[in-house]
Design a protein around this motif. Structure first.
Motif, PDB file in Angstrom:
ATOM      1  N   LEU A  43      11.718   6.965   4.216  1.00  0.00           N
ATOM      2  CA  LEU A  43      11.750   8.240   3.920  1.00  0.00           C
ATOM      3  C   LEU A  43      10.359   8.443   3.994  1.00  0.00           C
ATOM      4  CD1 LEU A  43      14.052   8.593   0.534  1.00  0.00           C
ATOM      5  CD2 LEU A  43      15.408   8.835   3.711  1.00  0.00           C
ATOM      6  N   LYS A  44      10.377   8.453   5.664  1.00  0.00           N
ATOM      7  CA  LYS A  44       8.379   9.418   6.137  1.00  0.00           C
ATOM      8  C   LYS A  44       7.982   9.885   5.476  1.00  0.00           C
ATOM      9  CE  LYS A  44       9.182   6.055  10.364  1.00  0.00           C
ATOM     10  NZ  LYS A  44      10.048   5.609   9.035  1.00  0.00           N
ATOM     11  N   ASN A  45       8.702  10.638   5.296  1.00  0.00           N
ATOM     12  CA  ASN A  45       8.245  11.977   4.532  1.00  0.00           C
ATOM     13  C   ASN A  45       8.160  12.193   3.711  1.00  0.00           C
ATOM     14  OD1 ASN A  45       7.736  13.985   7.175  1.00  0.00           O
ATOM     15  ND2 ASN A  45      10.483  13.932   6.804  1.00  0.00           N
ATOM     16  N   LEU A  46       8.964  11.077   2.495  1.00  0.00           N
ATOM     17  CA  LEU A  46       8.331  11.778   1.369  1.00  0.00           C
ATOM     18  C   LEU A  46       7.373  10.449   1.157  1.00  0.00           C
ATOM     19  CD1 LEU A  46       9.300  12.047  -1.861  1.00  0.00           C
ATOM     20  CD2 LEU A  46      11.317  10.341  -1.579  1.00  0.00           C
ATOM     21  N   GLY A  47       7.219   9.254   1.705  1.00  0.00           N
ATOM     22  CA  GLY A  47       6.215   8.105   1.682  1.00  0.00           C
ATOM     23  C   GLY A  47       4.448   8.686   2.018  1.00  0.00           C
ATOM     24  N   ALA A  48       5.117   9.914   3.087  1.00  0.00           N
ATOM     25  CA  ALA A  48       3.212  10.475   3.310  1.00  0.00           C
ATOM     26  C   ALA A  48       3.314  11.318   1.954  1.00  0.00           C
ATOM     27  CB  ALA A  48       4.112  10.995   4.875  1.00  0.00           C
ATOM     28  N   PHE A  49       4.151  12.310   1.416  1.00  0.00           N
ATOM     29  CA  PHE A  49       4.117  12.969   0.491  1.00  0.00           C
ATOM     30  C   PHE A  49       3.277  12.366  -0.934  1.00  0.00           C
ATOM     31  CE2 PHE A  49       5.855  13.971  -3.440  1.00  0.00           C
ATOM     32  CZ  PHE A  49       4.914  15.475  -3.912  1.00  0.00           C
ATOM     33  N   MET A  50       3.764  11.248  -0.960  1.00  0.00           N
ATOM     34  CA  MET A  50       4.102  10.418  -1.892  1.00  0.00           C
ATOM     35  C   MET A  50       1.724   9.281  -2.073  1.00  0.00           C
ATOM     36  SD  MET A  50       5.417   9.806  -4.137  1.00  0.00           S
ATOM     37  CE  MET A  50       5.651   8.154  -5.329  1.00  0.00           C
ATOM     38  N   GLY A  51       2.230   9.124  -0.254  1.00  0.00           N
ATOM     39  CA  GLY A  51       0.271   9.226  -0.184  1.00  0.00           C
ATOM     40  C   GLY A  51      -0.976  10.081   0.029  1.00  0.00           C
ATOM     41  N   ARG A  52      -0.649  11.658  -0.048  1.00  0.00           N
ATOM     42  CA  ARG A  52      -1.034  12.442  -0.345  1.00  0.00           C
ATOM     43  C   ARG A  52      -1.321  12.932  -1.838  1.00  0.00           C
ATOM     44  NH1 ARG A  52       1.545  14.422   3.780  1.00  0.00           N
ATOM     45  NH2 ARG A  52       3.036  15.307   3.039  1.00  0.00           N
ATOM     46  N   VAL A  53      -0.201  12.896  -2.291  1.00  0.00           N
ATOM     47  CA  VAL A  53       0.010  13.400  -3.934  1.00  0.00           C
ATOM     48  C   VAL A  53      -1.694  12.020  -4.647  1.00  0.00           C
ATOM     49  CG1 VAL A  53       1.200  13.031  -6.348  1.00  0.00           C
ATOM     50  CG2 VAL A  53       1.844  14.617  -3.631  1.00  0.00           C
ATOM     51  N   ALA A  54      -0.831  10.263  -4.641  1.00  0.00           N
ATOM     52  CA  ALA A  54      -1.756   9.477  -5.454  1.00  0.00           C
ATOM     53  C   ALA A  54      -3.157   9.518  -4.900  1.00  0.00           C
ATOM     54  CB  ALA A  54      -0.644   8.252  -4.748  1.00  0.00           C
ATOM     55  N   ALA A  55      -3.525  10.057  -3.955  1.00  0.00           N
ATOM     56  CA  ALA A  55      -4.978  10.156  -3.666  1.00  0.00           C
ATOM     57  C   ALA A  55      -4.902  10.932  -3.892  1.00  0.00           C
ATOM     58  CB  ALA A  55      -4.407  10.487  -1.883  1.00  0.00           C
ATOM     59  N   ARG A  56      -5.150  12.431  -4.580  1.00  0.00           N
ATOM     60  CA  ARG A  56      -5.620  12.956  -5.349  1.00  0.00           C
ATOM     61  C   ARG A  56      -6.004  13.118  -6.834  1.00  0.00           C
ATOM     62  NH1 ARG A  56      -3.578  18.194  -4.361  1.00  0.00           N
ATOM     63  NH2 ARG A  56      -3.979  19.154  -6.236  1.00  0.00           N
ATOM     64  N   PRO A  57      -7.386  13.448  -6.416  1.00  0.00           N
ATOM     65  CA  PRO A  57      -8.350  12.725  -8.431  1.00  0.00           C
ATOM     66  C   PRO A  57      -7.787  12.382  -8.908  1.00  0.00           C
ATOM     67  CG  PRO A  57     -10.005  13.805  -6.384  1.00  0.00           C
ATOM     68  CD  PRO A  57      -8.159  14.304  -6.087  1.00  0.00           C
ATOM     69  N   LYS A  58      -7.051  13.828  -9.591  1.00  0.00           N
ATOM     70  CA  LYS A  58      -6.677  13.968 -10.886  1.00  0.00           C
ATOM     71  C   LYS A  58      -5.385  12.798 -10.830  1.00  0.00           C
ATOM     72  CE  LYS A  58      -9.250  17.026 -12.539  1.00  0.00           C
ATOM     73  NZ  LYS A  58     -10.658  16.225 -13.978  1.00  0.00           N
ATOM     74  N   VAL A  59      -4.540  12.878 -10.337  1.00  0.00           N
ATOM     75  CA  VAL A  59      -3.957  11.850 -10.171  1.00  0.00           C
ATOM     76  C   VAL A  59      -4.025  10.416 -10.317  1.00  0.00           C
ATOM     77  CG1 VAL A  59      -1.843  11.081  -8.854  1.00  0.00           C
ATOM     78  CG2 VAL A  59      -2.390  13.409  -8.727  1.00  0.00           C
ATOM     79  N   GLN A  60      -4.624   9.766  -9.997  1.00  0.00           N
ATOM     80  CA  GLN A  60      -5.934   8.793  -9.715  1.00  0.00           C
ATOM     81  C   GLN A  60      -5.976   8.840 -11.509  1.00  0.00           C
ATOM     82  OE1 GLN A  60      -7.227   6.204  -7.520  1.00  0.00           O
ATOM     83  NE2 GLN A  60      -4.750   6.567  -6.183  1.00  0.00           N
ATOM     84  N   ASP A  61      -6.447  10.041 -12.016  1.00  0.00           N
ATOM     85  CA  ASP A  61      -6.840   9.100 -13.217  1.00  0.00           C
ATOM     86  C   ASP A  61      -6.356   9.557 -14.126  1.00  0.00           C
ATOM     87  OD1 ASP A  61      -9.649  10.091 -12.723  1.00  0.00           O
ATOM     88  OD2 ASP A  61      -9.471  12.550 -12.905  1.00  0.00           O
ATOM     89  N   ALA A  62      -4.865  10.005 -13.644  1.00  0.00           N
ATOM     90  CA  ALA A  62      -3.907  10.345 -15.040  1.00  0.00           C
ATOM     91  C   ALA A  62      -2.680   8.815 -14.760  1.00  0.00           C
ATOM     92  CB  ALA A  62      -2.628  11.168 -14.177  1.00  0.00           C
ATOM     93  N   LEU A  63      -2.958   8.242 -13.192  1.00  0.00           N
ATOM     94  CA  LEU A  63      -2.407   7.069 -13.109  1.00  0.00           C
ATOM     95  C   LEU A  63      -3.010   6.141 -13.623  1.00  0.00           C
ATOM     96  CD1 LEU A  63      -1.396   7.326  -9.587  1.00  0.00           C
ATOM     97  CD2 LEU A  63       0.052   6.908 -11.519  1.00  0.00           C
ATOM     98  N   LYS A  64      -4.857   5.791 -13.847  1.00  0.00           N
ATOM     99  CA  LYS A  64      -5.289   5.492 -15.333  1.00  0.00           C
ATOM    100  C   LYS A  64      -5.067   5.295 -16.180  1.00  0.00           C
ATOM    101  CE  LYS A  64      -8.677   4.602 -10.828  1.00  0.00           C
ATOM    102  NZ  LYS A  64     -10.132   5.087 -10.425  1.00  0.00           N
ATOM    103  N   ALA A  65      -4.911   6.012 -16.749  1.00  0.00           N
ATOM    104  CA  ALA A  65      -4.854   6.432 -18.377  1.00  0.00           C
ATOM    105  C   ALA A  65      -3.303   6.107 -18.084  1.00  0.00           C
ATOM    106  CB  ALA A  65      -5.289   7.686 -18.521  1.00  0.00           C
ATOM    107  N   GLU A  66      -2.468   6.169 -17.580  1.00  0.00           N
ATOM    108  CA  GLU A  66      -1.098   5.877 -18.011  1.00  0.00           C
ATOM    109  C   GLU A  66      -0.945   4.325 -17.777  1.00  0.00           C
ATOM    110  OE1 GLU A  66       1.436   7.243 -19.717  1.00  0.00           O
ATOM    111  OE2 GLU A  66       0.270   8.794 -19.966  1.00  0.00           O
ATOM    112  N   GLY A  67      -1.961   3.400 -17.918  1.00  0.00           N
ATOM    113  CA  GLY A  67      -2.260   1.795 -17.109  1.00  0.00           C
ATOM    114  C   GLY A  67      -0.953   1.751 -15.675  1.00  0.00           C
ATOM    115  N   LEU A  68      -0.704   2.760 -15.063  1.00  0.00           N
ATOM    116  CA  LEU A  68       0.332   2.667 -13.645  1.00  0.00           C
ATOM    117  C   LEU A  68      -0.446   2.411 -12.471  1.00  0.00           C
ATOM    118  CD1 LEU A  68       2.647   5.550 -14.301  1.00  0.00           C
ATOM    119  CD2 LEU A  68       3.021   2.441 -14.217  1.00  0.00           C
ATOM    120  N   LEU A  69      -2.140   2.223 -12.744  1.00  0.00           N
ATOM    121  CA  LEU A  69      -3.046   1.697 -11.176  1.00  0.00           C
ATOM    122  C   LEU A  69      -4.968   1.038 -12.388  1.00  0.00           C
ATOM    123  CD1 LEU A  69      -3.655   2.950  -9.035  1.00  0.00           C
ATOM    124  CD2 LEU A  69      -5.042   4.304  -8.904  1.00  0.00           C
ATOM    125  N   LYS A  70      -4.551   0.377 -11.632  1.00  0.00           N
ATOM    126  CA  LYS A  70      -5.630  -0.695 -12.235  1.00  0.00           C
ATOM    127  C   LYS A  70      -7.495  -0.183 -11.477  1.00  0.00           C
ATOM    128  CE  LYS A  70      -3.496  -4.145 -12.925  1.00  0.00           C
ATOM    129  NZ  LYS A  70      -2.340  -5.770 -13.061  1.00  0.00           N
TER     130      LYS A  70
END
Length: 126
Positions: free
Chosen positions: A99-126
């Motif tokens: 699912l190329k469009n969804l994959g690109a979307f996920m990459g864009r959202v994951a790169a957002r600084p606040k999303v990075q902060d949230a993923l780290k806080a939840e232990g989903l990103l190291k």
């Protein structure tokens, strides 16, 4: 917080479109993942559940064609919700790499600084 831009102004057509997305996400995707996390779900039912979810995720992939986010170029609360739900595919063994469009979307959202902060806080990103 109207100034955040996470939702269009109340009473506008764009706000109703946002509400459509939020309702779709909660009723069709979020709810659809439930059987995959429930310990009492029979193993032979899980492939059926995954196939239904994949159909719906494929539809979302089509809706993202030519757009950065669900509503166009601006990030909304619906995008945060879609990101969260779609991320669950990593925990239930669903391959959405086609699912190329969804994959690109996920990459864009994951790169957002606040999303990075949230993923780290939840232990989903190291």
């Amino acid at each position: 917080a109207p100034a955040s831009g996470l939702a269009p102004a109340a009473g506008t057509m764009a706000r109703y479109r946002l509400m459509e997305w939020l309702n779709f996400l909660t009723s069709e995707l979020h709810k659809g993942f439930g059987p995959l996390f429930a310990p009492y779900t029979p193993e032979d039912y899980k492939p059926v559940t995954k196939a239904r979810l994949m159909d719906k995720l494929s539809w979302v992939d089509q809706q993202l064609e030519g757009k950065s986010y669900l509503m166009g170029e601006g990030f909304t609360v619906a995008d945060g919700y879609l990101f969260t739900i779609t991320n669950w595919t990593n925990f239930v063994g669903m391959d959405i790499s086609g699912l190329k469009n969804l994959g690109a979307f996920m990459g864009r959202v994951a790169a957002r600084p606040k999303v990075q902060d949230a993923l780290k806080a939840e232990g989903l990103l190291k």
